[in-house]
Design a protein around this motif. Sequence first.
Motif, short mmCIF file in Angstrom:
data_model
loop_
_atom_site.label_atom_id
_atom_site.label_comp_id
_atom_site.label_asym_id
_atom_site.label_seq_id
_atom_site.Cartn_x
_atom_site.Cartn_y
_atom_site.Cartn_z
N TYR A 279 16.52 49.55 32.52
CA TYR A 279 17.99 50.09 32.70
C TYR A 279 18.31 49.70 34.09
CZ TYR A 279 22.09 53.16 32.32
OH TYR A 279 23.18 53.54 32.09
N THR A 280 17.42 49.83 35.09
CA THR A 280 17.71 49.54 36.60
C THR A 280 17.87 48.15 36.75
OG1 THR A 280 16.22 51.37 37.46
CG2 THR A 280 17.03 49.85 38.93
N MET A 281 17.22 47.21 35.79
CA MET A 281 17.34 45.81 36.21
C MET A 281 18.60 45.37 35.62
SD MET A 281 15.16 42.77 34.15
CE MET A 281 16.12 43.25 32.48
N MET A 282 18.97 46.05 34.49
CA MET A 282 20.26 45.44 33.87
C MET A 282 21.55 45.95 34.54
SD MET A 282 19.38 43.83 31.36
CE MET A 282 21.22 43.12 30.93
N ASN A 283 21.43 47.13 35.25
CA ASN A 283 22.53 47.73 36.07
C ASN A 283 22.94 46.77 37.10
OD1 ASN A 283 23.47 49.99 34.76
ND2 ASN A 283 22.29 51.18 36.03
N ARG A 284 21.97 45.77 37.50
CA ARG A 284 22.36 44.68 38.54
C ARG A 284 23.24 43.45 37.92
NH1 ARG A 284 16.94 45.95 40.08
NH2 ARG A 284 15.91 43.94 39.01
N ALA A 285 23.42 43.63 36.67
CA ALA A 285 24.31 42.58 35.97
C ALA A 285 25.66 43.01 36.01
CB ALA A 285 23.89 42.44 34.46
N LYS A 286 26.22 42.61 37.36
CA LYS A 286 27.39 43.17 37.64
C LYS A 286 28.21 41.80 37.95
CE LYS A 286 26.16 47.54 39.53
NZ LYS A 286 26.53 48.54 40.84
N THR A 287 29.38 41.97 38.60
CA THR A 287 30.41 41.03 39.03
C THR A 287 30.43 40.95 40.41
OG1 THR A 287 32.22 41.91 38.51
CG2 THR A 287 31.40 40.51 36.63
N ASN A 288 30.55 39.78 40.96
CA ASN A 288 31.10 39.54 42.43
C ASN A 288 32.75 39.09 42.43
OD1 ASN A 288 31.83 39.08 44.96
ND2 ASN A 288 29.95 38.01 45.48
N GLU A 289 33.40 40.15 42.35
CA GLU A 289 35.17 39.88 42.20
C GLU A 289 35.60 38.96 43.01
OE1 GLU A 289 36.39 40.29 39.41
OE2 GLU A 289 34.90 41.61 38.50
N SER A 290 34.87 38.63 44.36
CA SER A 290 35.61 37.88 45.42
C SER A 290 35.18 36.34 44.77
CB SER A 290 34.96 37.94 46.76
OG SER A 290 33.54 37.73 46.79
N CYS A 291 34.25 36.15 43.78
CA CYS A 291 34.18 34.99 43.29
C CYS A 291 34.94 34.40 41.92
CB CYS A 291 32.60 34.76 43.02
SG CYS A 291 31.61 34.80 44.58
N ARG A 292 35.79 35.47 41.67
CA ARG A 292 36.26 35.29 40.41
C ARG A 292 37.86 34.82 40.54
NH1 ARG A 292 36.11 38.04 35.18
NH2 ARG A 292 35.12 39.73 36.11
N GLN A 293 38.16 33.89 39.74
CA GLN A 293 39.85 33.46 40.02
C GLN A 293 40.52 34.77 39.68
OE1 GLN A 293 40.69 30.24 37.59
NE2 GLN A 293 39.24 28.86 38.33
N ALA A 294 41.62 34.95 40.43
CA ALA A 294 42.38 36.22 40.36
C ALA A 294 43.24 36.39 39.06
CB ALA A 294 43.40 36.30 41.61
N ASP A 295 43.77 35.09 38.68
CA ASP A 295 44.42 35.24 37.49
C ASP A 295 43.76 35.35 36.09
OD1 ASP A 295 42.88 32.72 37.61
OD2 ASP A 295 44.39 31.63 36.34
N GLN A 296 42.23 35.03 36.21
CA GLN A 296 41.48 35.61 35.25
C GLN A 296 41.17 37.21 35.32
OE1 GLN A 296 37.60 33.54 35.70
NE2 GLN A 296 38.43 31.64 34.81
N PHE A 297 41.01 37.65 36.20
CA PHE A 297 40.83 39.30 36.08
C PHE A 297 42.30 39.83 35.81
CE2 PHE A 297 41.50 43.27 38.11
CZ PHE A 297 40.07 44.06 37.97
N ASN A 298 43.30 39.18 36.50
CA ASN A 298 44.60 39.89 35.77
C ASN A 298 44.92 39.99 34.44
OD1 ASN A 298 45.35 40.39 38.74
ND2 ASN A 298 46.56 38.53 38.96
N GLU A 299 44.52 38.68 33.77
CA GLU A 299 44.64 38.55 32.42
C GLU A 299 43.68 39.76 31.43
OE1 GLU A 299 44.37 35.04 29.10
OE2 GLU A 299 44.46 34.66 31.18
N ASN A 300 42.61 39.69 31.95
CA ASN A 300 41.71 40.33 31.09
C ASN A 300 41.26 41.77 31.43
OD1 ASN A 300 40.94 37.86 29.83
ND2 ASN A 300 39.60 37.17 31.36
N TYR A 301 41.53 42.18 32.70
CA TYR A 301 41.27 43.55 32.91
C TYR A 301 42.44 44.40 33.52
CZ TYR A 301 36.67 41.16 32.04
OH TYR A 301 35.69 40.54 31.75
N LEU A 302 43.26 43.87 34.01
CA LEU A 302 44.44 44.89 34.69
C LEU A 302 45.10 45.82 33.25
CD1 LEU A 302 46.19 43.10 37.58
CD2 LEU A 302 44.22 44.56 37.51
N GLY A 303 44.99 45.35 32.32
CA GLY A 303 45.80 45.79 31.05
C GLY A 303 44.69 46.87 30.38
#
Length: 314
Positions: A279-303
Amino acid sequence: MEKLQDDRMLEFRSDTLEAVRRDVNLHMPGRMDEAIDILEKWVQMQPHFVKKDFSRDYLERTLITAKGLVERAKERLDKLCTFRTLMPEFFAVSDVKKEFSPLQSMVSTAHLPKLTPEHYRVYMFKMVSDVDFSSSIVFKLYRYLTMLCEYFKRVEYCSGFVIILDYSDANILNVVTKMSPIELRQMITLMTEGYGLRIKGIHVVTESKMIDAVLSLLKQVFSTKLVNRIYSHKTIEGVKELVPKSILPIDYGGKEKSLKELNNDWLEAISSKDFLEYYTMMNRAKTNESCRQADQFNENYLGMPGSFRALSVD
């Protein structure tokens, strides 16, 4: 994977692997490996993924929850990693038994060991006492369910889940008033869109006339498809007709361990050293949002439902 092996908590039918793959149209020779290969290569190409070394078995189970659709599996992986970044409070548990001990006197909850003939897993929840039920207890339950979902991503292999909520001994209005629609919707979103649980039916057992209040709350947080899969029963007898006797707990007229015993077994399973390390190992499976294209985040998650806090991207 070549075959399924029974886990300490979960059992499979002899034809489960073939039947579940056939259900998602990945049963033909080489089809599953081909889909996993595509998903594995895609993961390596995602600059915002902090963890990229998902096992092939993990990716296969992700494909199963995505009904065999590779593009949907990509979305599931992306969302789950993002949820760990946006909603860390759902994943944070230190001392499992200490954290969840208050729940034990109020609820008995367990996924039943045996699958139905349709290869569905049955989840049972019984409210034993609601005397000290509070919003903090509800959130502990959400964290408990999150750990169970992670357990399934490691070992489960089924065509879907049948959920039985037994409120026959509880003041259902007291329960509903302690639940935040926002947090409940976040939890449902995490379970269905992150972990990809395929819910085939939700059966609520209560004689209370306040059942309409429960259904009203659920309709606020569930999709239309799930709302149409909610059924109410005045007694547990109606539910017994849906699940084979060999699968049900002994206190529900079946042949399995009692629900309380199964509840205790699950607590032992998720508090084991082996699972906590996983569980501890899998909790490291996160995202670094500074490396994601902003339009992808807006489209998929702001809603997405809920009050996700804004990210500060350097």
